[in-house]
Design a protein around this motif. Structure first.
Motif: not given
Length: 195
Positions: A10, A14, A62, A65, A69
């Motif tokens: 990860r 990131d 990506y 995530d 959101d």
């Protein structure tokens, strides 16, 4: 040990998102990503079979995530569907604009580039963007149901048109180094939702 491996993987993903959101995919070497993640050189192929497989994993992480959101924004309690949708677009305007997007604009930054380089990355982009449009369609349908919006056409067609417009506006904002295209997208979005 598996948790540490997951953390390392990860960290690599990131770091890549941060760097590639600024530089693009082709301009970034694996060593730059590993250095930014603080991971030894030899570790890369333990986690990814190739740069292409790495790029696909990065895009999937990506979008996972991003969708989490988006789900939070579209489920905000105490708001109408129209308010939730406009909060999403406002957040887009703030995070995808001319300045530093800090890993939040990979679809805008990498979409055209990687679609021509890698079929696996193109498919990850296609799946991710389709999932976004699916959620927007659901939110538009919820707005019709709660009476907070009115539309011409179908929720699916409008969801796709809005997403396409915002992607294009984001690219134009980068080209012109001006947030004006995102302001125009906000105005047209309000018109299309009859707000």
């Amino acid at each position: 040990m598996p948790a540490k491996q997951g953390d390392t993987r990860r960290s690599i993903l990131d770091a890549a998102q941060q760097i590639m959101s600024r530089k693009g995919f082709s301009a970034v070497g694996i060593n730059e990503v590993l250095s930014a993640a603080g991971v030894p050189k030899g570790s890369f192929y333990h986690f990814f079979a190739s740069k292409d497989a790495f790029g696909e994993a990065m895009m999937r992480a990506y979008f996972a995530d991003y969708l989490a959101d988006l789900d939070r924004v579209l489920a905000e309690p105490g708001l109408t569907a129209a308010e939730r949708l406009m909060n999403y677009w406002q957040n887009w305007r703030e995070t995808q604009s001319v300045g530093e997007c800090q890993g939040k604009c990979l679809a805008v930054k990498l979409g055209a580039e990687v679609s021509d380089l890698s079929e696996a990355m193109r498919l990850a982009l296609k799946e991710g963007t389709t999932a976004i449009v699916d959620r927007l369609e659901g939110a538009i349908a919820a707005g019709l149901k709660d009476g907070s919006i009115a539309i011409d056409g179908t929720p699916r067609d409008l969801a796709q048109a809005l997403y396409d417009m915002w992607l294009g506006a984001s690219v134009m904002a980068k080209i012109h180094r001006d947030i004006g295209p995102l302001d125009t997208a906000t105005t047209v979005t309000r018109q299309l939702l009859h707000l």
